[in-house]
Design an enzyme around this catalytic site. Structure first.
Site, PDB file in Angstrom:
ATOM      1  CG  ASP A  98      20.152  11.827 -20.316  1.00 45.15           C
ATOM      2  OD1 ASP A  98      20.272  13.053 -20.138  1.00 45.15           O
ATOM      3  OD2 ASP A  98      19.240  11.147 -19.821  1.00 45.15           O
TER       4      ASP A  98
ATOM      5  CG  ASP B  93      15.344  11.965 -17.184  1.00 45.60           C
ATOM      6  OD1 ASP B  93      15.057  11.654 -18.364  1.00 45.60           O
ATOM      7  OD2 ASP B  93      15.992  12.983 -16.903  1.00 45.60           O
ATOM      8  CB  ALA B  94      14.285   5.857 -18.692  1.00 49.81           C
ATOM      9  CE  LYS B  95      17.010  13.087 -21.274  1.00 50.10           C
ATOM     10  NZ  LYS B  95      17.071  13.009 -19.799  1.00 50.10           N
ATOM     11  NE  ARG B  96      15.270   2.599 -20.334  1.00 48.72           N
ATOM     12  CZ  ARG B  96      16.380   2.746 -19.618  1.00 48.72           C
ATOM     13  NH1 ARG B  96      17.356   3.539 -20.023  1.00 48.72           N
ATOM     14  NH2 ARG B  96      16.547   2.080 -18.490  1.00 48.72           N
TER      15      ARG B  96
END
Lengths: 276, 276
Positions: A98, B93-96
């Protein structure tokens, strides 16, 4: 202690390149632990205690804890490892990625809250998304490069050009990390055991950078090919991760002994092929 | 309700493309909340209640909660939004990004534990790392494409060839998602407001796919350029996210009113430039 120092000491003292992955799936836990409030912690603790002398590192996968609302058990587990097995570093497998201000929060989570010695990170958002982890100079940062899943090829195998006219995305990542991002000497790369040719290529590009190699065991990667492709010149350089094959070797009350047997066999199967 | 249905209804009913980002940084909370046990929840709850009629969606950033051991407050916050503002969808919002078996766990975390309506995901590991989220047919999956940070260019701007002989990685991601991965009609893309030319390019490649656009406010992205580049043909198609500028508009006891003023102004500044 610096993650790389601890890792090198563990490789040498334990004569092991085995990374024990801790992916506690509630559907697969031993029957006698099912339904207990601290089942995840108890399960992982027994696995850890049964395999700590065989492993160069432990790798808890945070998704398995988060899905079960078990962050407190993950905290307790890592604390247990540090207290009882201080010579075995812990890699938090989180694959975060991020912008800088958010990465700072993820670094707090991994290094301050959980006390992990290293974290896995995605390179997709570039160098400034990784730098906040470097603010912890003793911690390791292990970047995804060539992942073990089939779909990894979708992007990682794309030809991105480069100085020699042809370079795949994972090769660019390997080169960027080794040549530009690793100024603090704390980077490693994830390269799947399912792709030994790519392990060899990454080794060629990165000198003795530590490679975390998932994909043996349940995912089908070949140990001999992995070791021959990936060892650094001194016969180390790899953290070969096995999770399910060790964790779920038995679902009976003997699960920890069974895990130890599989871990021993895996460590030995790796060592047979190491250059001497 | 399907995320896309809820999002379209919110765009229309609220006449707003504003996504309110919930990034509760303890160092920036209002003085009177500092040190309170549920400070993060109370802060976010007041922001949410003050801005819900102005927002097409809320976007809590999980890192800020995880760094503070505040998963329970995140659960309570999303539950509050669903109960009090059921018409406003929530994007975690974790962007895994991980292999399938692990992605299943992250999907449980996002959709079952937290009850999020959508999640942000990294595309680096390819299609099979995203598919487990598609097993929840009503949920949205928003893939990183061209991120708002400067370092995003490190990989996302690499030329990967392609049918026209030249295509950058983020364009390939946009095309893969729009043409191949989005079979369930639940995908969106993240494209940073700091790069309006790339927003326009992604819009051109993806028809009316919803775009989540961070980077206005603290990161310096231009609202007019973003709206002109990114709106779909019907004048919607965007979730323009602002976090810090709204959350920390005041550190006094009037923080929620101040947040509402900034959110109103931001919504209006967006609407001025929408095609009619």
């Amino acid at each position: 202690m610096h993650f790389m120092t601890a890792l090198k000491a563990a490789w040498r003292q334990r004569d092991s390149l085995l990374c024990v992955g801790l992916d506690p799936d509630p559907a697969k836990l031993p029957a006698h632990l099912a339904g207990q409030p601290e089942a995840i912690f108890e399960f992982c603790r027994e696995i850890v205690d049964a395999t700590a002398d065989l492993a160069c590192c432990f790798k808890p996968q945070i998704a398995y804890f988060a899905a079960q609302r078990a962050e407190d058990q993950l905290e307790a587990l890592i604390e247990h490892i540090h207290r009882r097995h201080p010579e075995v570093p812990v890699i938090l497998d989180a694959k975060r990625g991020d912008i800088g201000s958010t990465a700072e929060q993820y670094a707090i989570e991994a290094f301050e809250r959980y006390g992990a010695d290293a974290i896995t990170v995605s390179p997709y958002m570039g160098r400034d998304s990784v730098e906040p982890y470097f603010a912890y100079p003793d911690k390791g940062v292990i970047l995804l490069c060539r992942t073990s899943n089939a779909g990894g090829s979708d992007l990682q195998f794309l030809d991105v050009g480069g100085p020699a006219g042809q370079e795949r995305l994972f090769e660019r990542v390997a080169r960027l990390v080794a040549e530009e991002w690793n100024t603090g000497g704390n980077c490693g790369l994830v390269v799947g055991a399912t792709f030994p040719d790519e392990i060899a290529r990454v080794r060629q590009l990165t000198g003795d950078l530590p490679l975390l190699v998932p994909g043996i065991g349940a995912q089908g990667g070949d140990i001999e090919a992995t070791v021959k492709a990936g060892c650094s010149a001194d016969g180390s350089g790899l953290m070969i991760s096995s999770s399910r094959a060790i964790l779920y070797a038995s679902r009976g009350e003997d699960f920890a002994e069974a895990a130890r047997r599989v871990a021993t066999a895996t460590r030995d199967a790796i060592n047979v092929h190491r250059p001497t």
